[in-house]
Design an enzyme around this catalytic site. Sequence first.
Site, mmCIF file in Angstrom:
data_model
loop_
_atom_site.group_PDB
_atom_site.id
_atom_site.type_symbol
_atom_site.label_atom_id
_atom_site.label_comp_id
_atom_site.label_asym_id
_atom_site.label_seq_id
_atom_site.Cartn_x
_atom_site.Cartn_y
_atom_site.Cartn_z
ATOM 1 N N LYS A 198 73.064 35.067 3.004
ATOM 2 C CA LYS A 198 72.688 34.364 1.810
ATOM 3 C C LYS A 198 73.344 35.441 1.026
ATOM 4 C CE LYS A 198 68.827 34.037 -1.503
ATOM 5 N NZ LYS A 198 67.270 34.299 -1.650
ATOM 6 N N ARG A 208 66.281 29.763 -10.445
ATOM 7 C CA ARG A 208 65.583 30.811 -10.927
ATOM 8 C C ARG A 208 64.578 30.543 -12.215
ATOM 9 N NH1 ARG A 208 70.174 35.681 -9.807
ATOM 10 N NH2 ARG A 208 69.933 35.399 -7.627
ATOM 11 N N GLU A 236 75.612 39.520 10.083
ATOM 12 C CA GLU A 236 74.298 39.498 9.622
ATOM 13 C C GLU A 236 73.594 38.247 10.499
ATOM 14 O OE1 GLU A 236 72.175 40.507 7.509
ATOM 15 O OE2 GLU A 236 73.229 41.361 5.852
ATOM 16 N N LYS A 251 73.735 30.045 2.796
ATOM 17 C CA LYS A 251 73.329 29.773 1.556
ATOM 18 C C LYS A 251 74.314 30.286 0.483
ATOM 19 C CE LYS A 251 69.432 30.070 -1.422
ATOM 20 N NZ LYS A 251 68.229 30.910 -1.669
ATOM 21 N N TYR A 316 67.590 19.317 -2.717
ATOM 22 C CA TYR A 316 66.860 18.623 -3.707
ATOM 23 C C TYR A 316 67.242 17.218 -3.722
ATOM 24 C CZ TYR A 316 66.315 23.499 -4.647
ATOM 25 O OH TYR A 316 66.157 24.990 -4.728
HETATM 26 C C1 PBG Z 1 64.485 33.654 -3.196
HETATM 27 C C2 PBG Z 1 65.270 32.355 -3.184
HETATM 28 C C3 PBG Z 1 66.205 31.973 -4.181
HETATM 29 C C4 PBG Z 1 66.686 30.873 -3.920
HETATM 30 C C5 PBG Z 1 65.795 30.289 -2.702
HETATM 31 N N1 PBG Z 1 65.051 31.600 -2.248
HETATM 32 C C6 PBG Z 1 66.754 32.457 -5.556
HETATM 33 C C7 PBG Z 1 67.532 34.023 -5.472
HETATM 34 O O1 PBG Z 1 67.847 34.336 -4.572
HETATM 35 O O2 PBG Z 1 67.529 34.318 -6.676
HETATM 36 C C8 PBG Z 1 67.428 29.739 -4.179
HETATM 37 C C9 PBG Z 1 67.633 28.571 -4.154
HETATM 38 C C10 PBG Z 1 68.356 27.685 -5.083
HETATM 39 O O3 PBG Z 1 69.187 27.899 -5.842
HETATM 40 O O4 PBG Z 1 68.129 26.287 -4.759
HETATM 41 N N2 PBG Z 1 63.070 33.730 -3.036
#
Ligand code: PBG
Length: 330
Positions: A198, A208, A236, A251, A316
């Site tokens: 990630k 956010r 990782e 991601k 989405y």
């Molecule tokens: C953290 C989390 C995030 C997303 C999914 N899980 C946000 C972050 O790391 O700030 C982002 C998902 C998206 O942008 O669609 N709980």
Amino acid sequence: MIVGRFPSSRPRRLRRNENIRRLVRETKLTLDDLIYPIFVRFGENIVEEVPSMPGVYRYSVDKVVDAVKEVRDLGIPAIILFGIPEHKDEVGSDTWSEEGIIQRALRKIKREVPDIYVITDVCFCEYTSHGHCGVLHEQDVDNDLTLENLKKQVVSHAENGADMVAPSGMMDGMVKAIREALDDAGFKHIPIMAYSAKFASAFYGPFREAAQSAPAFGDRRTYQMDPANSREALKEVFMDIEEGADVVMVKPALAYLDVISKVKENVLVPVCAYNVSGEYSLIKAAGKMGWIDEKKVMWETLLSIKRAGADMIITYFAKDVAQMINRGEV
Ligand code: PBG
């Protein structure tokens, strides 16, 4: 490798009409590939659209069932749940409370829509007053203290009906800690999908806003990965598999297709890709402006993620794609 030579070889022969194109098509996007994210929030009787993510809503627990049924009826196999609690605190204790937002949503969804697979996002940023993904110590997230709270969170999710847990906080050792906690609590059968690679990405901006999870100070670069690194992504991923991850994730997806492809070539577990909020909103916005054909760009985008190697995609767009598939438009 023999590829043939013009004029005896003419690749266009296999593109002359849709039937032959169907026969030689290498990648297929189906309902089986899709996971739909759902935001549940505190309050009652609330269905509110996220301003920066047209078509995506936040639901109160009493309203979430209809949304989940719609997803199920479209033929999408799974959802991933995100929660917005009423009260945030220093450590994010809502995440392991019996009356936490996710726990209440899980009980309701599992009771009323038992035939959908429910994954829970396991993190703290939506639940902490400071917006970081764990317990703070001297302005940074303390890794090992956070692991202790992660254990409480996953056991509570499992007790309330989660089918799979997906830790997204990028803490070292999180998969090991979670596997042990689940096993000790009698949940050996619950798989872990690790957000293994990630990246600290600006593509999370709209999420956010949706999840009210922006950090109050600083950023997430001491735990999320540097976008410049792909070998480290493999490290990782390998560490997570060794700790017991059943599925690994990359991601965001689009700016990281090379990472998806590299991970796919190097592991034997299924690979998930997260088509994140910013990737969604960019396409929605340009579509609204009339600058691109939204549906076609959506399809091409998801196809590229599949082609890169994703076995499943959190997106989405899942409902929109499912509708296109079900109507036979693709
Ligand atoms: C953290 C989390 C995030 C997303 C999914 N899980 C946000 C972050 O790391 O700030 C982002 C998902 C998206 O942008 O669609 N709980």
